[in-house]
Design a protein around this motif. Structure first.
Motif, mmCIF file in Angstrom:
data_model
loop_
_atom_site.group_PDB
_atom_site.id
_atom_site.type_symbol
_atom_site.label_atom_id
_atom_site.label_comp_id
_atom_site.label_asym_id
_atom_site.label_seq_id
_atom_site.Cartn_x
_atom_site.Cartn_y
_atom_site.Cartn_z
ATOM 1 N N GLN A 61 -10.193 -7.202 0.068
ATOM 2 C CA GLN A 61 -9.345 -6.804 -1.118
ATOM 3 C C GLN A 61 -7.894 -6.535 -0.490
ATOM 4 O O GLN A 61 -7.396 -6.505 0.373
ATOM 5 N N LEU A 62 -7.146 -7.256 -1.722
ATOM 6 C CA LEU A 62 -5.642 -6.883 -1.500
ATOM 7 C C LEU A 62 -5.264 -5.831 -2.502
ATOM 8 O O LEU A 62 -5.633 -5.719 -3.625
ATOM 9 N N TRP A 63 -4.271 -4.636 -1.642
ATOM 10 C CA TRP A 63 -3.859 -3.535 -2.445
ATOM 11 C C TRP A 63 -2.433 -3.400 -2.512
ATOM 12 O O TRP A 63 -1.729 -3.594 -1.914
ATOM 13 N N GLU A 64 -1.944 -2.985 -3.995
ATOM 14 C CA GLU A 64 -0.247 -2.246 -3.669
ATOM 15 C C GLU A 64 -0.473 -0.785 -4.263
ATOM 16 O O GLU A 64 -1.046 -0.441 -4.405
ATOM 17 N N ILE A 65 0.742 -0.136 -2.930
ATOM 18 C CA ILE A 65 0.721 1.388 -2.441
ATOM 19 C C ILE A 65 2.116 1.378 -3.361
ATOM 20 O O ILE A 65 3.165 0.893 -2.204
ATOM 21 N N VAL B 125 -4.713 6.491 0.865
ATOM 22 C CA VAL B 125 -5.214 6.056 -1.003
ATOM 23 C C VAL B 125 -5.927 4.177 -1.162
ATOM 24 O O VAL B 125 -6.474 4.938 -2.236
ATOM 25 N N GLY B 126 -5.190 3.742 -0.279
ATOM 26 C CA GLY B 126 -5.486 1.578 -0.473
ATOM 27 C C GLY B 126 -7.117 2.043 0.482
ATOM 28 O O GLY B 126 -7.994 1.673 -0.884
ATOM 29 N N SER B 127 -7.737 2.666 0.990
ATOM 30 C CA SER B 127 -8.570 2.603 1.874
ATOM 31 C C SER B 127 -9.813 3.730 0.137
ATOM 32 O O SER B 127 -11.224 3.521 -0.009
ATOM 33 N N PHE C 258 -6.950 1.886 -10.622
ATOM 34 C CA PHE C 258 -5.795 3.256 -9.531
ATOM 35 C C PHE C 258 -6.354 3.711 -9.179
ATOM 36 O O PHE C 258 -7.279 4.566 -9.772
ATOM 37 N N LEU C 259 -5.615 4.398 -7.712
ATOM 38 C CA LEU C 259 -5.724 5.531 -7.175
ATOM 39 C C LEU C 259 -4.508 6.215 -6.721
ATOM 40 O O LEU C 259 -3.520 5.515 -6.705
ATOM 41 N N VAL C 260 -4.448 7.716 -6.952
ATOM 42 C CA VAL C 260 -3.289 8.096 -6.731
ATOM 43 C C VAL C 260 -3.208 9.149 -5.848
ATOM 44 O O VAL C 260 -4.359 10.632 -6.546
ATOM 45 N N ALA C 261 -2.185 9.581 -4.788
ATOM 46 C CA ALA C 261 -2.673 10.554 -3.909
ATOM 47 C C ALA C 261 -1.526 11.204 -4.194
ATOM 48 O O ALA C 261 -0.091 10.598 -4.133
#
Length: 140
Positions: A113-117, A65-67, A35-38
């Protein structure tokens, strides 16, 4: 990952200078194994006319944040990352403080890729739930 956490966040924040992320005051604040958080301040700069967080600013935060997460978790030396599609469901208004966007990978394919934000307010309440599809394009 823990040993490199500060370096990863510093690089993410450094490359944002002179971009939309700097304009919106987006700052990368946490990273983990998947994960990454902004965070982004909610000020008049990101308001819609009635004085609440603009949905477009939320989507810009989510795609940022997803990119950036794609860049971190994929081989950025070999691939360029681009967003293909983003969707957002806005569930709560925010007038001030900060919102936090946490990108978590749902699917890591060779090409897409598939991201949930999930974007939350300072109390942890869901503000927007976003889904981002990215593509990895070979460099060169």
């Amino acid at each position: 990952m823990e040993a490199h956490k500060e370096k990863i966040l510093a690089v993410c924040n450094e490359v944002c200078k002179g971009t939309l992320m700097e304009t919106l005051d987006i700052e990368y604040v946490d990273v983990g194994e998947n994960f990454l958080v902004a965070k982004m301040p909610v000020t008049p700069k990101v308001y819609q006319p009635d004085g609440v967080l603009h949905g477009g600013a939320s989507v810009a935060l989510a795609e940022s944040v997803g990119s950036a997460a794609s860049y971190i978790f994929l081989d950025a030396q070999k691939f360029m990352i681009r967003g293909l599609e983003i969707s957002a469901n806005h569930t709560k208004s925010v007038r001030d403080g900060f919102v936090y966007a946490k990108a978590s990978m749902i699917h890591k394919g060779r090409t897409t890729q598939l991201w949930e934000i999930k974007i939350t307010n300072e109390e942890g309440a869901l503000v927007s739930n976003c889904k981002l599809t990215t593509i990895s394009l070979p460099k060169g």
